[in-house]
Design an enzyme around this catalytic site. Structure first.
Site, short mmCIF file in Angstrom:
data_model
loop_
_atom_site.label_atom_id
_atom_site.label_comp_id
_atom_site.label_asym_id
_atom_site.label_seq_id
_atom_site.Cartn_x
_atom_site.Cartn_y
_atom_site.Cartn_z
N PHE A 306 0.88 -1.17 0.00
CA PHE A 306 0.00 0.00 0.00
C PHE A 306 0.92 1.22 0.00
O PHE A 306 1.37 1.67 1.07
CB PHE A 306 -0.90 0.01 1.24
N ASP A 307 1.18 1.79 -1.17
CA ASP A 307 2.22 2.80 -1.26
C ASP A 307 1.83 4.12 -0.61
O ASP A 307 2.71 4.93 -0.29
CB ASP A 307 2.59 3.04 -2.73
N GLU A 310 0.99 2.60 3.72
CA GLU A 310 2.07 1.91 4.39
C GLU A 310 3.39 2.67 4.30
O GLU A 310 4.32 2.37 5.04
CB GLU A 310 2.26 0.52 3.79
N TYR A 391 9.70 1.79 -8.36
CA TYR A 391 8.78 2.45 -9.28
C TYR A 391 8.72 3.96 -9.06
O TYR A 391 8.89 4.45 -7.94
CB TYR A 391 7.36 1.89 -9.10
N TYR A 393 5.83 6.95 -9.72
CA TYR A 393 4.43 7.24 -10.03
C TYR A 393 4.31 8.75 -10.22
O TYR A 393 4.59 9.54 -9.31
CB TYR A 393 3.51 6.79 -8.90
N HIS A 443 -1.25 -2.69 -10.45
CA HIS A 443 -1.20 -1.38 -9.80
C HIS A 443 -2.65 -0.89 -9.75
O HIS A 443 -3.23 -0.58 -10.79
CB HIS A 443 -0.36 -0.38 -10.59
N ASP A 450 -14.74 13.90 -3.66
CA ASP A 450 -15.80 14.49 -2.84
C ASP A 450 -16.51 15.54 -3.68
O ASP A 450 -16.08 16.70 -3.78
CB ASP A 450 -15.18 15.11 -1.58
N ASP A 591 -24.79 14.77 0.36
CA ASP A 591 -23.39 15.10 0.11
C ASP A 591 -22.64 13.80 -0.11
O ASP A 591 -22.29 13.09 0.84
CB ASP A 591 -22.83 15.87 1.31
#
Length: 644
Positions: A306-307, A310, A391, A393, A443, A450, A591
């Site tokens: 979990f990049d 974590e 990697y 990103y 990936h 929101d 909402d």
């Protein structure tokens, strides 16, 4: 509340969403340490703006007093205790100080830096490397990986663990991923620095082929290709303004921030129609990402990173370089964070903002009058790049003149590698060089969107395009139409893409109508949308349940920010979206928050080695009745030969 004698002097902020300065972050950490009498063994996992709730932002007007508050997460090594704090710099108070039981904070930079020496000092590790013919450990590269959670005896100990992978470098600037040490995994306790378990499943020869990709090395055997100069100039400067973190371009308005967990975050995205700013998105950011591997081999079956949660993408952002990462008339923003002592840590040029020409926007030649009208497209780009181990990103938000928003993730860097015995091939992997393979993996990115489309009372509708059945209503057998399904509750809103039906999702405000009497809306158009391939009984599926669907919808809750929960490190799973949506709360005319998962299933190829060309994934948000007509009609024609 704990009180510190005098309020800390803070800078004059002009908006509640302005990120804290380095001085503010340091002052908040010092105030917390003093108020709670924290010793040096209490580490600062992260510190950043405590984002105000929507009601505070709605009522804010320029000139109002602002309570500058910082959220801090701490970790105490000898007790393994995690605490969350909210510190008011304005009032000099610790507003909140609460324990968070049974969790681990993300990997800290000091842990990463200490790992290599800790691993190499262990005699068992030295012996294992000697069996592989490696006696000089000076240039051994040791990569930390989150330990995950698999219900093992080690998991049950509550230790703060990582798994260490090894690679052999011939020199500091070598590409270690060309030389993986297969079948050797060290479990390290971050708190004590000891290897608590060393897995050695036998020697596999280290691959023989170099993986260098720098220009000097490539130029030794190949003539480097030159390119004709390509200059991008704006003699009058860029067409946008940046005031604090308020970014304005054409009709677009938004606020840009970097936070430790998600990295790049955009707030209050809206369209200025000349009389007011019409809201579209209150907050848009990566909510989590996971990289699950599909190999059963010793070094790879457990790899599920979990990049964001974590590790923390904000702390891994690059300092961007003109002409390399960004090109043109560039404005940069720095990212202000803290180290584990609570000292200031600034990533210079962490966010790049610029304009790009984007070809044709619209055009028509009228053959009757023999006249042509055309306009060129241009987009505003807001980007950042994070390096997570092997990697890179690169995260790009694009804003267009016609009201379209796009998000794109560009993946590059170096694939994870696996050593393969001579004469053999790899299963669940692709051979990319002699005796070297790249394991299959995914990936998967989940974005929290929101929406406040012209206000907060929104409804999400699934729109499919289907062929009509033969009959009186379809006499020529050619008709098709849309089928609209309102997503009325959280569990009904767990949805997947369907390319055969051209499936999209429309986020509309039923109380605001456009010129043809329909609700104003934006449409989410998915791109590449794989979901989790790991099986129902897998540990990672329980921990990253968000990746089992392409769409989730929840009612707004300011505490529901991260798709796998706030603390996924060594967490057994079930937190975040699966837990929240069990309540099956209603999601119409309210909402709403839309969670969209997309990504790539990476079956590597030799062309991905030794460094991977960019692979792109993302999604598009298009106005869908938000405007009464094409909002780019008022653009002036380009000067020059096109319109003399």
């Amino acid at each position: 509340m704990a009180q510190v004698s005098e309020p800390t002097e803070v800078r004059e902020a002009t908006h509640p969403l302005e990120p804290p300065s380095p001085d503010e972050l340091v002052a908040a950490c010092e105030l917390l340490r003093s108020a709670q009498s924290l010793g040096d063994d209490v580490r600062i996992s992260s510190a950043g703006l405590a984002e105000p709730p929507k009601e505070t932002l709605r009522s804010f007007t320029p000139g109002d007093a602002i309570d500058r508050r910082v959220k801090i997460i701490t970790y105490q090594r000898h007790t393994r205790a995690v605490h969350e704090a909210i510190v008011s710099l304005t009032r000099g108070e610790v507003d909140e100080w609460k324990p968070v039981d049974g969790v681990q904070p993300p990997l800290m930079l000091e842990e990463y830096l200490a790992l290599a020496d800790q691993v190499k000092a262990d005699p068992r590790y030295q012996e294992a490397m000697a069996k592989r013919g490696v006696f000089d450990l000076e240039h051994i590269q040791t990569d930390p990986w989150p330990a995950g959670w698999f219900g093992s005896e080690l998991d049950a100990t509550g230790r703060r663990l990582c798994r260490a992978m090894s690679f052999v470098r011939s020199a500091p600037d070598d590409n270690g991923y060309a030389y993986p040490v297969e079948n050797l995994v060290a479990f390290v306790d971050y708190d004590t620095g000891e290897i608590v378990e060393l897995v050695d499943d036998g020697v596999v020869p280290i691959p023989p082929t170099s993986g260098r990709y720098d220009a000097a090395t490539i130029g030794e055997t190949t003539t480097l290709r030159e390119q004709a100069p390509l200059e991008i100039t704006q003699p009058d400067g860029p067409g946008f303004t940046l005031d604090g973190n308020l970014l304005s371009w054409q009709n677009w308005r938004m606020r840009v921030s970097v936070v430790p967990y998600e990295g790049l975050v955009l707030h209050e995205i809206g369209w200025d129609d000349g009389t007011r700013v019409r809201p579209i998105l209150h907050r848009a950011a990566l909510a989590e990402m996971v990289v699950p591997y599909g190999s059963t081999m010793t070094n790879h079956w457990w790899k599920n990173a979990f990049d964001a949660g974590e590790i923390g993408l904000g702390k891994l952002l690059n300092s961007l370089t003109l002409g390399c990462d960004c090109k043109g008339e560039i404005t940069y923003m720095d990212a202000h964070l803290t180290d584990e002592d609570g000292g200031a840590m600034t990533v210079e040029n962490a966010v790049c903002i610029h304009e790009e020409d984007f070809g044709l926007l619209w055009k028509h030649w009228d053959f009757v009058s023999d006249t042509t009208e055309s306009r060129r497209s241009r987009r505003l780009v807001v980007s950042s790049i994070a390096t997570v181990g092997n990697y890179e990103y690169a995260f790009y938000w694009y804003f267009y003149l016609d009201g379209t928003i796009e998000h794109e993730v560009k993946m590059t860097g170096i694939v994870q590698t696996q050593a393969v015995p001579p004469g053999e091939t790899a299963e669940q992997a692709v051979m990319i060089a002699p005796q070297l393979a790249a394991p299959h993996h995914q990936h998967l990115f989940c974005y929290r969107l929101d929406f406040d489309v012209d206000g907060e009372a929104n409804t999400v509708t699934e729109v499919d395009v289907v062929a009509l059945p033969d009959g009186d209503d379809n006499p020529f057998h050619n008709a098709f139409d849309t089928v609209r399904t309102p997503l009325t509750s959280e569990q009904r809103a767990r949805r997947d893409t369907d390319p055969g039906r051209s499936r999209t999702w429309v986020i509309a405000n039923p109380s605001v109508r456009n010129g043809v009497g329909e609700p104003v809306a934006y449409k989410l158009i998915p791109g590449y949308t794989p979901t989790m391939l790991a099986g129902e009984q897998s540990a990672i599926r329980k921990r990253a349940t968000f990746a089992t669907h392409n769409l989730w919808v929840t009612p707004y809750d300011p505490d529901e920010i991260h798709a796998a929960g706030d603390y996924p490190y060594q967490h057994a799973g079930g937190d975040g979206l699966p837990r929240w949506t069990e309540a099956d709360r209603p999601t119409t005319d309210t909402d709403v928050v839309v969670w969209h998962t997309f990504g790539a299933t990476h079956i590597s190829r030799p062309e991905d080695w030794p460094i991977m060309p960019v692979e792109r994934v993302g999604f598009t948000l298009k106005p869908y009745g938000f405007f009464d007509r094409n909002p780019s009609l008022d653009l002036a024609p380009e000067p020059g030969h096109c319109h003399d």
